[in-house]
Design a protein around this motif. Structure first.
Motif, mmCIF file in Angstrom:
data_model
loop_
_atom_site.group_PDB
_atom_site.id
_atom_site.type_symbol
_atom_site.label_atom_id
_atom_site.label_comp_id
_atom_site.label_asym_id
_atom_site.label_seq_id
_atom_site.Cartn_x
_atom_site.Cartn_y
_atom_site.Cartn_z
ATOM 1 N N TYR A 1 0.829 -1.205 0.000
ATOM 2 C CA TYR A 1 0.000 0.000 0.000
ATOM 3 C C TYR A 1 0.867 1.260 0.000
ATOM 4 C CZ TYR A 1 -3.354 3.552 1.128
ATOM 5 O OH TYR A 1 -4.105 4.695 1.073
ATOM 6 N N VAL A 2 1.915 1.251 0.812
ATOM 7 C CA VAL A 2 2.735 2.454 0.951
ATOM 8 C C VAL A 2 3.702 2.603 -0.226
ATOM 9 C CG1 VAL A 2 4.424 3.652 2.410
ATOM 10 C CG2 VAL A 2 2.535 2.390 3.466
ATOM 11 N N PRO B 1 1.532 15.090 3.124
ATOM 12 C CA PRO B 1 0.462 14.401 3.861
ATOM 13 C C PRO B 1 0.431 12.913 3.511
ATOM 14 C CG PRO B 1 -0.450 15.738 2.061
ATOM 15 C CD PRO B 1 1.012 16.060 2.144
ATOM 16 N N LYS C 1 -2.898 21.276 -4.206
ATOM 17 C CA LYS C 1 -1.924 20.183 -4.390
ATOM 18 C C LYS C 1 -2.316 19.335 -5.600
ATOM 19 C CE LYS C 1 0.218 16.325 -1.804
ATOM 20 N NZ LYS C 1 -0.318 15.026 -2.165
ATOM 21 N N SER D 1 2.729 18.262 -7.813
ATOM 22 C CA SER D 1 2.803 16.904 -7.274
ATOM 23 C C SER D 1 2.095 15.952 -8.215
ATOM 24 C CB SER D 1 2.100 16.880 -5.903
ATOM 25 O OG SER D 1 1.896 15.542 -5.464
ATOM 26 N N ARG E 1 0.859 7.700 -7.403
ATOM 27 C CA ARG E 1 -0.161 6.780 -6.871
ATOM 28 C C ARG E 1 -1.518 6.945 -7.546
ATOM 29 N NH1 ARG E 1 1.192 4.734 -2.006
ATOM 30 N NH2 ARG E 1 -0.861 4.679 -1.036
ATOM 31 N N ASP F 1 6.459 17.943 -4.481
ATOM 32 C CA ASP F 1 6.827 16.611 -3.987
ATOM 33 C C ASP F 1 6.739 15.630 -5.139
ATOM 34 O OD1 ASP F 1 4.247 15.402 -4.288
ATOM 35 O OD2 ASP F 1 3.735 15.675 -2.181
ATOM 36 N N SER F 2 7.040 14.388 -4.842
ATOM 37 C CA SER F 2 7.014 13.236 -5.752
ATOM 38 C C SER F 2 8.419 12.888 -6.232
ATOM 39 C CB SER F 2 6.089 13.464 -6.961
ATOM 40 O OG SER F 2 4.754 13.661 -6.512
ATOM 41 N N GLY F 3 8.959 11.853 -5.643
ATOM 42 C CA GLY F 3 10.257 11.334 -6.071
ATOM 43 C C GLY F 3 11.464 11.891 -5.341
ATOM 44 N N VAL F 4 11.257 12.801 -4.390
ATOM 45 C CA VAL F 4 12.385 13.391 -3.655
ATOM 46 C C VAL F 4 12.915 12.353 -2.660
ATOM 47 C CG1 VAL F 4 13.077 15.232 -2.067
ATOM 48 C CG2 VAL F 4 11.415 15.699 -3.891
ATOM 49 N N ARG F 5 14.176 12.019 -2.800
ATOM 50 C CA ARG F 5 14.745 10.950 -1.969
ATOM 51 C C ARG F 5 16.025 11.348 -1.253
ATOM 52 N NH1 ARG F 5 10.468 9.754 -2.504
ATOM 53 N NH2 ARG F 5 9.489 7.951 -3.475
ATOM 54 N N VAL G 1 8.756 15.473 1.221
ATOM 55 C CA VAL G 1 8.986 14.041 1.010
ATOM 56 C C VAL G 1 7.780 13.274 1.537
ATOM 57 C CG1 VAL G 1 11.502 13.892 0.988
ATOM 58 C CG2 VAL G 1 10.313 13.983 3.179
ATOM 59 N N ARG H 1 7.060 9.028 0.918
ATOM 60 C CA ARG H 1 7.446 7.673 1.350
ATOM 61 C C ARG H 1 8.693 7.612 2.226
ATOM 62 N NH1 ARG H 1 5.661 7.255 -3.825
ATOM 63 N NH2 ARG H 1 3.858 5.948 -4.292
ATOM 64 N N PRO H 2 9.733 8.434 1.956
ATOM 65 C CA PRO H 2 10.920 8.298 2.810
ATOM 66 C C PRO H 2 10.601 8.387 4.313
ATOM 67 C CG PRO H 2 11.462 9.638 0.918
ATOM 68 C CD PRO H 2 9.973 9.381 0.855
HETATM 69 C C1 FNR Z 1 0.076 9.661 0.184
HETATM 70 N N1 FNR Z 1 -0.211 10.921 -0.345
HETATM 71 C C2 FNR Z 1 -1.283 11.632 0.158
HETATM 72 N N2 FNR Z 1 -1.537 12.894 -0.312
HETATM 73 C C3 FNR Z 1 -2.537 13.623 0.205
HETATM 74 O O1 FNR Z 1 -2.750 14.750 -0.246
HETATM 75 N N3 FNR Z 1 -3.283 13.114 1.231
HETATM 76 C C4 FNR Z 1 -3.096 11.886 1.740
HETATM 77 O O2 FNR Z 1 -3.786 11.465 2.671
HETATM 78 C C5 FNR Z 1 -2.089 11.087 1.165
HETATM 79 N N4 FNR Z 1 -1.876 9.813 1.589
HETATM 80 C C6 FNR Z 1 -0.793 9.101 1.146
HETATM 81 C C7 FNR Z 1 -0.547 7.826 1.667
HETATM 82 C C8 FNR Z 1 0.594 7.139 1.272
HETATM 83 C C9 FNR Z 1 0.861 5.791 1.854
HETATM 84 C C10 FNR Z 1 1.507 7.728 0.356
HETATM 85 C C11 FNR Z 1 2.793 7.046 -0.028
HETATM 86 C C12 FNR Z 1 1.235 8.974 -0.188
HETATM 87 C C13 FNR Z 1 0.675 11.538 -1.343
HETATM 88 C C14 FNR Z 1 1.785 12.312 -0.650
HETATM 89 O O3 FNR Z 1 1.274 13.445 -0.010
HETATM 90 C C15 FNR Z 1 2.854 12.793 -1.643
HETATM 91 O O4 FNR Z 1 2.234 13.510 -2.692
HETATM 92 C C16 FNR Z 1 3.692 11.678 -2.224
HETATM 93 O O5 FNR Z 1 3.929 10.656 -1.288
HETATM 94 C C17 FNR Z 1 5.012 12.248 -2.670
HETATM 95 O O6 FNR Z 1 5.760 11.345 -3.356
HETATM 96 P P1 FNR Z 1 6.937 10.458 -2.709
HETATM 97 O O7 FNR Z 1 7.815 11.364 -1.881
HETATM 98 O O8 FNR Z 1 6.263 9.393 -1.903
HETATM 99 O O9 FNR Z 1 7.606 9.945 -3.945
#
Ligand code: FNR
Length: 379
Positions: free
Chosen positions: A38-39, A91, A253, A275, A280, A307-311, A329, A331-332
């Motif tokens: 999921y994550v 978030p 966002k 973003s 996802r 955000d997205s892909g910053v590691r 960030v 997932r990190p």
């Molecule tokens: C998210 N993201 C997300 N975004 C948002 O606006 N509200 C949310 O509740 C969530 N929930 C969420 C759960 C999980 C498990 C992930 C991995 C991501 C998206 C998050 O805010 C962000 O846009 C991405 O995670 C950024 O990309 P990276 O850093 O994971 O590559």
């Protein structure tokens, strides 16, 4: 860095991961398989997710020499608050599934308090937003809104965020419906539906007024009611209504097109958050960081987040040079939470910031303001 090298002199080798690859590997081992999928997973065959990361390799920083960088200042101003660094925590709803005790939002909030890195608290938290805000200490938090279809519930969530002291409302536009996520579909894995992360709804007086019985008595019915109102597909016509909900700055966002950014700012929005939801939601798309330069150019003077892909620290520095005012960030830090709760998150944030700081030192950029388009080249 100094801390680690000094400890090494007395034979102490860090037990915590020092690269994202190692962090990811260890997090996978630490998490149950469904939670991991999921994550870590994304939409479709996850090309956008991979593109988000690979795109950073298409940009290169240009070192500058003979500049005084012994003192660096990574601080930035964001919506009236001075922050020690340009890093944010994106978030992450249901982050409680990553931590041992289920209170991932409180772990994140405590990491925000410890590091000064603000948390953007999701609508989908496992503890009510007021408790999450209280755990953030002096670090100003932001509240992310998944706009419900019931306008009075939306108003209530936003008013609560305002009263709880959040400094801005981040409205996520790209997730009024969940994207096509094969990893979750093949396991029927959708944690929110099991009632995780609905604390903001279950504690909300307006949401509760929509139920025949309180959520404590009939959680199943409460979850179903929530599911029917989860996502309002917002349109341009809704911006005036959103604006009327709060005096706080509003950030959108998921904006990736310069025309969308321009129109949003023309219609009174305070910040643009580039973003792709970490890949996802939509697959087959352009990487978020590649959208950043055009969006930056379209809305000069407006706060732009990415955000997205910053590691890594170098990803952060590149994004700043490409026009972001602050970088988040996702997932990190979720992986950090899985490895060690608050301490794990703090470790992840500190390693990213330490790398960014050292890179700015050796590359000749002492402040964030020095990182402009001249600092980065398309490879
Ligand atoms: C998210 N993201 C997300 N975004 C948002 O606006 N509200 C949310 O509740 C969530 N929930 C969420 C759960 C999980 C498990 C992930 C991995 C991501 C998206 C998050 O805010 C962000 O846009 C991405 O995670 C950024 O990309 P990276 O850093 O994971 O590559």
């Amino acid at each position: 860095q100094t801390e680690i090298y000094l400890a090494g002199l007395s034979g102490v080798v860090p037990q915590l991961p020092m690269t994202f690859t190692e962090l990811e590997r260890r997090a996978e081992l630490a998490m149950p398989p469904g939670t991991w999928s999921y994550v870590a997973g994304g939409a479709g065959d996850e090309r956008t997710q991979r593109a988000n990361r690979e795109a950073f390799d298409h940009w290169g920083l240009v070192p500058r020499m003979l500049r005084a960088t012994t003192e660096r200042d990574l601080s930035v101003e964001l919506f009236g608050h001075r922050l020690p660094s340009p890093l944010l925590m994106a978030p992450i709803g249901v982050i409680g599934i990553c931590t041992q005790d289920g209170h991932g939002d409180l772990a994140t909030a405590r990491a925000a308090a410890a590091t000064g890195v603000p948390m953007i608290a999701s609508t989908l938290t496992e503890d009510p937003m007021e408790e999450v805000a209280a755990a953030q200490g002096e670090t100003p938090g932001l509240f992310q809104l998944y706009c419900p279809t019931d306008p009075e519930v939306a108003q209530s969530l936003v008013s609560r965020a305002e009263r709880a002291g959040y400094s801005a409302i981040v409205v996520t536009l790209d997730t009024w419906v969940t994207g096509w996520r094969p990893r979750d579909l093949s396991t029927s894995n959708f944690p929110q539906l099991r009632g995780h992360a609905l604390a903001n709804y279950f504690s909300d007086p307006v949401f509760r007024s929509r139920l025949a019985k309180p959520p404590e008595e009939d959680p199943g019915a409460a979850i179903l009611t929530w599911a029917t109102m989860f996502g309002r597909p917002l349109a341009w016509d809704d911006l005036a209504w959103l604006r009327s909900l709060t005096d706080l700055p509003i950030v959108l966002k998921g904006v990736c097109h310069p025309d969308d950014a321009r129109r949003a700012v023309d219609e009174g929005v305070d910040g643009i958050y580039v973003s792709t939801h970490g890949g996802r939601q939509a697959n087959g798309g352009i990487a978020a960081v590649d959208c950043l330069p055009e969006v930056r150019e379209a809305v000069p003077g407006t706060t732009v987040l990415l955000d997205s892909g910053v590691r890594s620290g170098s990803d952060v520095v590149k994004a700043l040079a490409l026009g972001a005012d602050a970088v988040a960030v996702g997932r990190p830090y979720a992986f950090g939470a899985a490895l060690g709760g608050t301490d794990g998150i703090v470790h992840v944030l500190r390693t990213i910031l330490a790398e960014a700081d050292l890179l700015m030192a050796v590359d000749g950029y002492p402040t964030i303001a020095d990182l402009d388009r001249e600092a980065v080249r398309r490879l």
